[in-house]
Design an enzyme around this catalytic site. Structure first.
Site, PDB file in Angstrom:
ATOM      1  N   TYR A 146     -56.704  -1.037  -5.685  1.00  0.00           N
ATOM      2  CA  TYR A 146     -57.452  -0.244  -6.112  1.00  0.00           C
ATOM      3  C   TYR A 146     -57.581   0.600  -6.598  1.00  0.00           C
ATOM      4  CZ  TYR A 146     -60.022  -4.053  -3.567  1.00  0.00           C
ATOM      5  OH  TYR A 146     -60.401  -5.876  -3.730  1.00  0.00           O
ATOM      6  N   LYS A 195     -47.958 -11.233   0.462  1.00  0.00           N
ATOM      7  CA  LYS A 195     -47.678 -12.408   0.070  1.00  0.00           C
ATOM      8  C   LYS A 195     -46.031 -12.089  -0.324  1.00  0.00           C
ATOM      9  CE  LYS A 195     -48.376 -16.131  -2.560  1.00  0.00           C
ATOM     10  NZ  LYS A 195     -48.447 -17.139  -1.736  1.00  0.00           N
ATOM     11  N   ASP A 227     -52.790 -16.347   1.550  1.00  0.00           N
ATOM     12  CA  ASP A 227     -53.145 -17.774   1.600  1.00  0.00           C
ATOM     13  C   ASP A 227     -53.244 -18.350   2.600  1.00  0.00           C
ATOM     14  OD1 ASP A 227     -50.695 -18.049   1.491  1.00  0.00           O
ATOM     15  OD2 ASP A 227     -50.445 -19.100  -0.301  1.00  0.00           O
ATOM     16  N   ASP A 251     -59.873  -6.626   2.366  1.00  0.00           N
ATOM     17  CA  ASP A 251     -61.195  -6.304   1.245  1.00  0.00           C
ATOM     18  C   ASP A 251     -61.532  -8.044   1.228  1.00  0.00           C
ATOM     19  OD1 ASP A 251     -63.710  -5.805  -0.287  1.00  0.00           O
ATOM     20  OD2 ASP A 251     -62.623  -5.510  -1.861  1.00  0.00           O
ATOM     21  N   ASP A 255     -64.207 -10.058   4.674  1.00  0.00           N
ATOM     22  CA  ASP A 255     -65.510 -10.826   4.584  1.00  0.00           C
ATOM     23  C   ASP A 255     -65.631 -12.053   4.656  1.00  0.00           C
ATOM     24  OD1 ASP A 255     -66.243  -8.483   2.880  1.00  0.00           O
ATOM     25  OD2 ASP A 255     -67.493  -9.425   1.680  1.00  0.00           O
TER      26      ASP A 255
END
Ligand code: NAD
Length: 360
Positions: A146, A195, A227, A251, A255
């Protein structure tokens, strides 16, 4: 105690829910002899309309001069003509990134807890919900994709775009320490998400977290690929205590964790850096679909105010008074529309605030 709080109510339901948190803080001030003063500043679509920018410098300056910041939410509806065609750096979300960077807020803590009174709202199978869910996502907030280099170009007439994931060792070290310190106060388990099977930045993340872990021999560390984490959160969420991860993975995963608890309208968050000044906000957005209808659940913002009292102002008793009042109102069966279930009493957002204030 005297504290000055900058309030960035923002857009959509933002003003309704920050009003709720302010009413609760005023009641705490009255009961425990503190003086909280509030200063409203513009951010988001409302700031774009008034000044042409999502986060005017004046708002940043007032936040820097405050003891802490309470944020509602920013953003408009999909296809909102006020923001639809704006370039990326002038969109409301750019203001969010900018305020985090301006205040040096590198860690974002998002607790996801299943409230016993709301177990029925958990979308997972009952046997999984009954095992409970009480985790905190510690998300790195001012690095990674970001904030990395980005751009667009054209190669042989074909347009392309790119964003860059870059982390330095000190950036990972400081967020890892936040996670390990937090785990020490909880169930002493950190899961570090990356990852590393594909990304070089993740390999550095993993090495660095392991190096920091040596300072915390009493805390257990587990690595998990992002994942797999997305799957494990719905398969066995009770296994997680503190989850530490990068900006973009955090992020998304926070959620997911939020949704497992049943309502996005219940979850608070805090963002902190090297000082006690933090930014406190609900994890949800501006919910344009219900704005102005007094349907918004104010609890996430009210619990964010409780986090402010505990983490920025060192007032744990006052924070607990708010949390206890929220639990009491839920135990008594009052619900806003988003968490309503059979046999419970539906109340408007403002009534929910009033009930909580009365129980402090
Ligand atoms: P959202 O979180 O605003 O809403 C998702 C759904 O949850 C909607 O149905 C909404 O009505 C409901 N909801 C959210 N908060 C609620 C509450 N307190 N009480 C009851 N119901 C609630 O997400 P979205 O619809 O994807 O985004 C809307 C806008 O918010 C967009 O412009 C987005 O960019 C912005 N946004 C801002 C933030 C932030 O300010 N930190 C975070 C996420 C999204």
């Amino acid at each position: 105690m005297k504290k000055h709080i900058a309030v960035l109510a923002g857009d959509g339901i933002g003003p309704e829910i920050t009003d709720g948190a302010i009413a609760v803080l005023n009641k705490i001030g009255e009961k425990y002899g503190h003086e909280f003063t509030f200063e409203h500043r513009l951010m988001g679509v409302c700031a774009i309309e008034a000044t042409g920018e999502p986060l005017p410098q004046h708002t940043i300056d007032r936040c820097l001069a405050s003891d802490s910041v309470l944020l509602g939410a920013v953003g408009g509806a999909v296809n909102d003509p006020r923001i639809n065609n704006l370039p990326g750096h002038l969109r409301p979300e750019a203001g969010l990134l900018k305020i985090r960077a301006a205040l040096g807020l590198y860690s974002n803590l998002r607790p996801a807890k299943l409230f016993p009174a709301l177990a029925g709202a958990c979308p997972l199978r009952r046997d999984l919900a009954e095992r409970g869910l009480d985790l905190v996502v510690v998300r790195e907030l001012i690095g990674g994709t970001y904030f990395g280099e980005r751009g667009r170009g054209e190669e042989n007439g074909v347009p392309y775009a790119y964003d860059t994931e870059k982390y330095s060792v000190p950036e990972v070290e400081r967020i890892a320490r936040i996670a390990f310190e937090l785990a020490r106060k909880r169930r002493k388990h950190v899961t570090s998400i990356d990852k590393a099977n594909v990304l070089e930045s993740s390999r550095l993340w993993r090495e660095t977290v392991h190096a920091v872990a040596k300072e915390y021999p009493d805390v257990e560390l587990t690595d998990m690929l992002v994942d797999n984490t997305a799957m494990q959160l719905v398969k066995n969420p009770a296994q997680f205590d503190v989850v530490v991860t990068s900006n973009i993975f955090g992020d998304i995963l926070s959620d997911e964790a939020a949704m497992i608890t049943g309502s996005i309208g219940m979850l608070a968050s805090s963002s902190l850096g090297a000082t006690k000044r933090g930014l406190y906000e609900p994890i949800h957005g501006s919910a344009p679909d219900i704005a102005g209808k007094d349907l918004a659940n104010p609890i996430a913002t009210i619990l964010s105010a409780a986090m402010m009292l505990r983490d920025s102002f060192d007032l744990p008793e006052e924070a607990k008074a708010i949390e206890d009042a929220v639990n009491k109102v839920l135990d008594e069966g009052y619900r806003t529309a988003d968490i309503l279930s059979e046999g419970k009493t539906q109340v408007k957002g403002s009534e929910m605030t009033k009930l909580i204030v009365e129980r402090i």
